[in-house]
Design a protein around this motif. Structure first.
Motif, PDB file in Angstrom:
ATOM      1  N   VAL A  20      26.294  35.765  26.565  1.00  0.00           N
ATOM      2  CA  VAL A  20      24.853  35.786  27.138  1.00  0.00           C
ATOM      3  C   VAL A  20      24.607  34.383  27.819  1.00  0.00           C
ATOM      4  O   VAL A  20      23.909  34.234  28.791  1.00  0.00           O
ATOM      5  N   SER A  23      25.747  34.097  31.319  1.00  0.00           N
ATOM      6  CA  SER A  23      25.181  34.896  32.010  1.00  0.00           C
ATOM      7  C   SER A  23      23.952  34.481  32.742  1.00  0.00           C
ATOM      8  O   SER A  23      23.221  33.699  32.307  1.00  0.00           O
ATOM      9  N   THR A  24      23.497  35.175  34.012  1.00  0.00           N
ATOM     10  CA  THR A  24      22.415  34.706  34.584  1.00  0.00           C
ATOM     11  C   THR A  24      21.557  35.858  34.866  1.00  0.00           C
ATOM     12  O   THR A  24      21.957  37.222  34.969  1.00  0.00           O
ATOM     13  N   ASN A  27      23.421  37.726  37.394  1.00  0.00           N
ATOM     14  CA  ASN A  27      24.321  38.431  36.914  1.00  0.00           C
ATOM     15  C   ASN A  27      24.668  38.593  35.211  1.00  0.00           C
ATOM     16  O   ASN A  27      25.095  37.876  34.549  1.00  0.00           O
ATOM     17  N   PRO A  28      23.649  39.504  34.810  1.00  0.00           N
ATOM     18  CA  PRO A  28      23.484  39.535  33.497  1.00  0.00           C
ATOM     19  C   PRO A  28      24.731  40.325  32.607  1.00  0.00           C
ATOM     20  O   PRO A  28      25.784  40.749  33.313  1.00  0.00           O
ATOM     21  N   TYR A  72      20.525  37.946  29.479  1.00  0.00           N
ATOM     22  CA  TYR A  72      20.891  36.796  30.223  1.00  0.00           C
ATOM     23  C   TYR A  72      20.322  35.635  29.628  1.00  0.00           C
ATOM     24  O   TYR A  72      19.309  35.675  28.971  1.00  0.00           O
ATOM     25  N   ASP A  79      13.121  32.983  35.477  1.00  0.00           N
ATOM     26  CA  ASP A  79      13.841  33.849  34.568  1.00  0.00           C
ATOM     27  C   ASP A  79      13.137  34.371  33.453  1.00  0.00           C
ATOM     28  O   ASP A  79      12.945  35.505  33.078  1.00  0.00           O
TER      29      ASP A  79
END
Length: 112
Positions: A20, A23-24, A27-28, A72, A79
């Motif tokens: 995790v 991840s972003t 791009n989870p 993410y 976010d």
């Protein structure tokens, strides 16, 4: 012993955390990828995510779009908003259901 935020963690939890953290929002990491990496069930993955959020204070977001869903690491306000907005909408909808059920019971009871 591996620590997350100064707290001892299991190998599986460390794996979830690591995936995790990399991840972003754009791009989870997918639940199926977490399952494959840890051998845990989908339910256990969700429990692990919540454990990381509540026990280890890790800012983990989730996105539920059909084409781009997963978890993410929350890095900024955008976010955070992307995670909070659908949760707030769902909570509002659930509260509407509660209030409607209360009204329905009252109205139903008054008629009998």
């Amino acid at each position: 012993m591996i620590l997350i935020n100064g707290i001892p963690a299991s190998k599986e939890l460390v794996t979830i955390f690591s995936m995790v953290k990399g991840s972003t929002l754009e791009n989870p990491v997918k639940t199926k990828d977490l399952k494959n990496a840890t051998g845990l069930s989908e339910r256990m993955i969700r429990d692990g995510i919540n454990n990381l959020r509540f026990t280890y204070s890790v800012p983990i977001g989730s996105i539920r779009q059909a084409t781009n869903n997963g978890y993410y690491f929350i890095r900024n306000q955008d976010d955070l908003i992307a995670t909070i907005a659908p949760i707030k909408a769902q909570a509002k909808q659930e509260l509407n259901v509660i209030n409607k059920l209360k009204d329905n019971l009252k109205n139903w009871s008054d008629e009998r």
